[in-house]
Design an enzyme around this catalytic site. Structure first.
Site, PDB file in Angstrom:
ATOM      1  N   HIS A 107       5.122  -0.409   9.700  1.00  0.00           N
ATOM      2  CA  HIS A 107       5.349  -1.849   9.853  1.00  0.00           C
ATOM      3  C   HIS A 107       4.025  -2.589  10.038  1.00  0.00           C
ATOM      4  O   HIS A 107       3.801  -3.652   9.451  1.00  0.00           O
ATOM      5  CB  HIS A 107       6.246  -2.121  11.076  1.00  0.00           C
ATOM      6  CG  HIS A 107       7.709  -1.959  10.822  1.00  0.00           C
ATOM      7  ND1 HIS A 107       8.339  -2.477   9.713  1.00  0.00           N
ATOM      8  CD2 HIS A 107       8.680  -1.349  11.553  1.00  0.00           C
ATOM      9  CE1 HIS A 107       9.622  -2.197   9.769  1.00  0.00           C
ATOM     10  NE2 HIS A 107       9.864  -1.504  10.858  1.00  0.00           N
ATOM     11  N   GLU A 130      12.870  -2.244   6.654  1.00  0.00           N
ATOM     12  CA  GLU A 130      13.242  -1.042   7.399  1.00  0.00           C
ATOM     13  C   GLU A 130      13.291   0.174   6.473  1.00  0.00           C
ATOM     14  O   GLU A 130      12.819   1.248   6.822  1.00  0.00           O
ATOM     15  CB  GLU A 130      14.591  -1.239   8.095  1.00  0.00           C
ATOM     16  CG  GLU A 130      14.570  -2.239   9.239  1.00  0.00           C
ATOM     17  CD  GLU A 130      13.550  -1.894  10.308  1.00  0.00           C
ATOM     18  OE1 GLU A 130      13.394  -0.693  10.635  1.00  0.00           O
ATOM     19  OE2 GLU A 130      12.889  -2.822  10.812  1.00  0.00           O
ATOM     20  N   HIS A 154       6.950   5.279  11.620  1.00  0.00           N
ATOM     21  CA  HIS A 154       7.748   4.150  11.139  1.00  0.00           C
ATOM     22  C   HIS A 154       7.148   2.829  11.649  1.00  0.00           C
ATOM     23  O   HIS A 154       6.959   1.878  10.885  1.00  0.00           O
ATOM     24  CB  HIS A 154       9.194   4.302  11.628  1.00  0.00           C
ATOM     25  CG  HIS A 154      10.085   3.141  11.357  1.00  0.00           C
ATOM     26  ND1 HIS A 154      10.987   3.105  10.309  1.00  0.00           N
ATOM     27  CD2 HIS A 154      10.212   1.945  11.990  1.00  0.00           C
ATOM     28  CE1 HIS A 154      11.630   1.954  10.324  1.00  0.00           C
ATOM     29  NE2 HIS A 154      11.176   1.233  11.339  1.00  0.00           N
ATOM     30  N   GLU A 155       6.844   2.792  12.943  1.00  0.00           N
ATOM     31  CA  GLU A 155       6.306   1.554  13.525  1.00  0.00           C
ATOM     32  C   GLU A 155       4.903   1.258  13.000  1.00  0.00           C
ATOM     33  O   GLU A 155       4.554   0.098  12.762  1.00  0.00           O
ATOM     34  CB  GLU A 155       6.292   1.657  15.054  1.00  0.00           C
ATOM     35  CG  GLU A 155       7.663   1.813  15.691  1.00  0.00           C
ATOM     36  CD  GLU A 155       8.651   0.731  15.275  1.00  0.00           C
ATOM     37  OE1 GLU A 155       8.215  -0.401  14.990  1.00  0.00           O
ATOM     38  OE2 GLU A 155       9.865   1.012  15.242  1.00  0.00           O
TER      39      GLU A 155
END
Length: 297
Positions: free
Chosen positions: A145, A215, A141-142
């Site tokens: 980003h 997100e 997930h990070e």
């Protein structure tokens, strides 16, 4: 359910371009009104330059320093480094630096101006809470980003809000200390304050709209990368479920950095959806579970 989630997420690109275009137009109107009402170009340029340069050069360093994140080497945490390295390799990204925050709050965030200057940080609370697959989902997930340059986009978007806020304060205190004693100047100052306030509010809301969608996009990217949407869903459930067990003092320390975290570091009772930088965790979990069902067909 269709497998449209597997396709490239062009939605985030369209939304970011649209939001930044609206902000740019709003900022042009804002500067035009300030110049028309007599606030010189020099103060405007100085204010803008200081905050642009400060946010560009120091934002990531300030985040790491303020959250007490410490860069760790591969010798200090080989398992974490290996996991991040594998995910970065699949993503075609340079391996980011890795930091650990000594905190009971289970959380993670990414910062940095570009792919080569990025940092992925996790808390000790997160490392103690999640299993291997769940931690992999959070790290993916990070890294999504970072791949989407979300930190850079939010930094650029926040410039409009920051500058409007500073001009509003400058005008307010200027009117208090004599600049607005003349009736005409006083009226101009009130207009400047009003325009600055409107600009700040609109910028604030647009930034949150971008943050919320990014997100969802990062969740989706992590699911595509790991092929384990349920693991990330379980991680989000664990993180949100354990947030209230952390001391209020520790939560307050990290509340100012919620835009960076995978889950806001605030209790559910104090989370106002309108102003949250994140969508409701329940909706994020449901989308991930829907992806899991889609993969099973």
């Amino acid at each position: 359910m269709s497998n449209t989630w597997r396709k490239r997420d062009t939605g985030i690109t369209i939304r970011i371009i649209a939001c930044l275009s609206i902000l740019a137009l709003l900022y042009i109107i804002f500067i035009t009104v300030l110049a028309y009402l007599g606030l010189g170009y020099l103060p405007i340029i100085l204010i803008s330059s200081v905050f642009i340069l400060s946010q560009w050069y120091f934002s990531d360093k300030i985040v790491l320093w303020s959250t007490r994140a410490k860069i760790v080497t591969k010798d200090q945490n080989p398992n974490l480094h290996t996991l991040v390295e594998q995910i970065a390799l699949v993503n075609g990204l340079p391996k980011p630096k890795i930091a650990v925050v000594n905190s009971n709050i289970p959380n993670a965030f990414a910062t940095g101006k570009g792919h080569r200057s990025s940092v992925v940080a996790v808390t000790t609370g997160l490392l103690n809470l999640l299993d291997h697959d769940e931690l992999e989902g959070v790290l993916a997930h990070e890294l999504t980003h970072i791949k989407n340059r979300d930190v850079l986009v939010i930094t650029l978007a926040s410039l409009f809000s920051t500058i409007a806020w500073q001009v509003m304060q400058f005008s307010f205190f200027g009117s208090m200390y004599g600049v607005g004693r003349d009736r005409n100047n006083g009226g101009a100052m009130l207009i400047i304050i009003a325009v600055s306030f409107i600009t700040w509010i609109v910028s604030f809301l647009i930034i949150r709209a971008i943050s919320r969608y990014r997100e969802y996009s990062a969740d989706r990217g992590a699911a595509q990368l790991t092929q384990k949407p349920k693991s990330l869903a379980n991680a989000l459930l664990k993180i949100s479920g354990n947030m209230d067990r952390v001391s209020a003092r520790e939560v307050r320390h990290f509340e100012g950095y919620n835009a960076f975290f995978i889950i806001p570091a605030i209790s559910k009772e104090s989370l106002f959806n309108l102003f949250s930088t994140h969508p409701p965790v329940e909706k994020r979990i449901q989308k991930l579970l829907d992806m899991e069902k889609s993969m099973e067909r």
